[in-house]
Design a protein around this motif. Sequence first.
Motif, PDB file in Angstrom:
ATOM      1  N   UNK A 266      56.506  73.043  25.433  1.00 54.03           N
ATOM      2  CA  UNK A 266      55.934  73.072  24.084  1.00 54.03           C
ATOM      3  C   UNK A 266      56.949  72.499  23.099  1.00 54.03           C
ATOM      4  N   UNK A 267      56.496  71.758  22.083  1.00 53.61           N
ATOM      5  CA  UNK A 267      57.420  71.216  21.087  1.00 53.61           C
ATOM      6  C   UNK A 267      57.979  72.332  20.216  1.00 53.61           C
ATOM      7  N   UNK A 268      59.211  72.184  19.734  1.00 58.75           N
ATOM      8  CA  UNK A 268      60.161  71.107  20.012  1.00 58.75           C
ATOM      9  C   UNK A 268      60.829  71.282  21.374  1.00 58.75           C
ATOM     10  N   UNK A 269      61.127  70.184  22.047  1.00 53.57           N
ATOM     11  CA  UNK A 269      61.648  70.256  23.418  1.00 53.57           C
ATOM     12  C   UNK A 269      63.160  70.097  23.480  1.00 53.57           C
ATOM     13  N   UNK A 270      63.811  69.836  22.366  1.00 49.74           N
ATOM     14  CA  UNK A 270      65.243  69.541  22.366  1.00 49.74           C
ATOM     15  C   UNK A 270      66.044  70.660  23.033  1.00 49.74           C
ATOM     16  N   UNK A 271      66.805  70.299  24.060  1.00 50.83           N
ATOM     17  CA  UNK A 271      67.699  71.238  24.732  1.00 50.83           C
ATOM     18  C   UNK A 271      67.036  72.128  25.763  1.00 50.83           C
ATOM     19  N   UNK A 272      65.705  72.163  25.809  1.00 54.20           N
ATOM     20  CA  UNK A 272      65.029  73.089  26.734  1.00 54.20           C
ATOM     21  C   UNK A 272      65.181  72.658  28.189  1.00 54.20           C
ATOM     22  N   UNK A 273      65.164  71.356  28.417  1.00 52.86           N
ATOM     23  CA  UNK A 273      65.270  70.862  29.788  1.00 52.86           C
ATOM     24  C   UNK A 273      66.627  71.218  30.390  1.00 52.86           C
ATOM     25  N   UNK A 274      67.674  71.141  29.587  1.00 54.52           N
ATOM     26  CA  UNK A 274      69.010  71.495  30.089  1.00 54.52           C
ATOM     27  C   UNK A 274      69.045  72.954  30.524  1.00 54.52           C
ATOM     28  N   UNK A 275      68.425  73.836  29.749  1.00 49.33           N
ATOM     29  CA  UNK A 275      68.373  75.252  30.128  1.00 49.33           C
ATOM     30  C   UNK A 275      67.584  75.445  31.413  1.00 49.33           C
ATOM     31  N   UNK A 276      66.454  74.733  31.515  1.00 46.42           N
ATOM     32  CA  UNK A 276      65.653  74.834  32.730  1.00 46.42           C
ATOM     33  C   UNK A 276      66.408  74.340  33.944  1.00 46.42           C
ATOM     34  N   UNK A 277      67.116  73.221  33.800  1.00 41.57           N
ATOM     35  CA  UNK A 277      67.919  72.693  34.907  1.00 41.57           C
ATOM     36  C   UNK A 277      69.056  73.634  35.276  1.00 41.57           C
ATOM     37  N   UNK A 278      69.645  74.279  34.279  1.00 42.35           N
ATOM     38  CA  UNK A 278      70.736  75.224  34.556  1.00 42.35           C
ATOM     39  C   UNK A 278      70.228  76.410  35.378  1.00 42.35           C
ATOM     40  N   UNK A 279      69.042  76.915  35.032  1.00 42.13           N
ATOM     41  CA  UNK A 279      68.435  77.987  35.827  1.00 42.13           C
ATOM     42  C   UNK A 279      68.178  77.506  37.250  1.00 42.13           C
ATOM     43  N   UNK A 280      67.580  76.322  37.367  1.00 42.30           N
ATOM     44  CA  UNK A 280      67.253  75.773  38.683  1.00 42.30           C
ATOM     45  C   UNK A 280      68.503  75.591  39.535  1.00 42.30           C
ATOM     46  N   UNK A 281      69.546  75.011  38.969  1.00 42.16           N
ATOM     47  CA  UNK A 281      70.733  74.705  39.770  1.00 42.16           C
ATOM     48  C   UNK A 281      71.573  75.949  40.074  1.00 42.16           C
ATOM     49  N   UNK A 282      71.391  77.001  39.318  1.00 46.63           N
ATOM     50  CA  UNK A 282      72.018  78.279  39.699  1.00 46.63           C
ATOM     51  C   UNK A 282      71.392  78.792  40.994  1.00 46.63           C
ATOM     52  N   UNK A 283      70.046  78.764  41.048  1.00 45.65           N
ATOM     53  CA  UNK A 283      69.338  79.174  42.267  1.00 45.65           C
ATOM     54  C   UNK A 283      69.669  78.215  43.406  1.00 45.65           C
ATOM     55  N   UNK A 284      69.708  76.930  43.100  1.00 46.59           N
ATOM     56  CA  UNK A 284      69.996  75.910  44.114  1.00 46.59           C
ATOM     57  C   UNK A 284      71.366  76.125  44.749  1.00 46.59           C
ATOM     58  N   UNK A 285      72.371  76.375  43.936  1.00 47.56           N
ATOM     59  CA  UNK A 285      73.724  76.555  44.470  1.00 47.56           C
ATOM     60  C   UNK A 285      73.784  77.746  45.421  1.00 47.56           C
TER      61      UNK A 285
END
Length: 466
Positions: A266-285
């Motif tokens: 949902x807008x605004x999207x600024x910075x949200x993708x980085x947070x989502x990737x950080x969550x994902x890569x924590x689980x990934x690691x």
Amino acid sequence: MDKNNMLPTSTAGGAAHETAEESIASQQIRYQKDVDAGALFVLKSKGSWVHCGYHLTTAIVAPSFLSLPYAFTFLGWTTGIFCLVIGALVTFYSYNLISLVLEHHAKLGNRQLRFRDMARDILGPRWGRYFVGLVQFAVCYGTVVACTLLGGQCMKAIYLLSTPNGTMKLYEFVIIFGCFMLILAQIPSFHSLRHINLVSLVLCLAYSACTTAGSIYIGNSSKGPQKDYSLKGNTENKTFGIFNAIAIIATTYGNGMIPEIQATLAPPVKGKMFKGLSLCYTILTVTFFSVTISGYWAFGNESEGFILSNFVDNGNPLVPKWFIYMTNVFTIAQLSTVGMVFLQPTNEVLEQKFGDPKSQEFSNRNVIPRVISRSLAISIATTIAAMLPFFGDINSLIGAFGFMPLDFVLPVVFFNMTFKPSKRSPIFWLNITLVVAFSALGAIAAVAAVRQIVLDAKNFQLFANL
């Protein structure tokens, strides 16, 4: 138009401007000529960064990572861990680059909702239509086929463990799993999968914990194989094995639809993708490294393409049967959610072709074509999976041709062409190095995948009961 159905946009500033920016985004959607049913109904922009993290985790932390110990049989400890770390760093970096490019173009009023939109605007219309669009479709739909096949194989493993002399064939289990996928495929939008993908996140933690615990248990018992970490084969086989392993790792880290996932925010999207990737890569690691290290430690160069297969030796379980049942059930459940995530780009294309954005989402005009087209998509994927149980070899080729360019090469190309960093800057030369290195690796990995298909061709048989 309802504000909740807005497509993604981006903002440059703080909370004081959010209302005005959302209003502008709404007006852009209302008057934009190329708004289609695929973007409007499948890529709804309603999600938070947490939902984005769920989608990313399901797309990346999938049961395919259970093949990573097998990749280590071609690489050994040192090279294997090095490739695993490099894969994580490069994909996290490239996914963030592509997110920044999307935000930049959104600020300029050009919202790119799909990978092919980015390629069209940055590289030219032919790149979007004839390369990126086709490659992404092959990668994502190929993953749906692979999930269906792997789901059937896990179901068959449970069946044979409980009924050793059972007569059911692999294709029957693939069809059963495909029927379950057929029901899930009717979930209307990417955003609608958010709660299912939360369950998927829990499931991947569950079966990775089970796999790690089972590997450690077998590795410490007398039931397991003698630990041997030497690389098998002659020089030629070892060389091609290295590139096959690199293709496996690239496919495991692959996503291929970062723009479509960012489009659900949902807008605004600024910075949200980085947070989502950080969550994902924590689980990934946590999951990737625990499963890979414990699996390769326990089974060495006897690690199989699907590490759970090592838990049974000639029909004899090396861990309690209930433990294998539980691990496979967790895996089967997550495979269905992974298949649904990778089906979304296909759904978006189908809705774009057959849907009507001027009619209500759940009107007969849109529901009937949606049910028919999605049912056909799953039926075709199930048929391919049942007919070609050796699809893993083909999937390696798709990974080399698909995930390498989509996830390792194009993001840095898009970044350099969009932001035009100085040729004196470190980021410019880092990006050029990544493009050259992974383009070369992708080409060599594709050759290695073709070679493996040729070697295994004598064993190929339609509807084989593998």
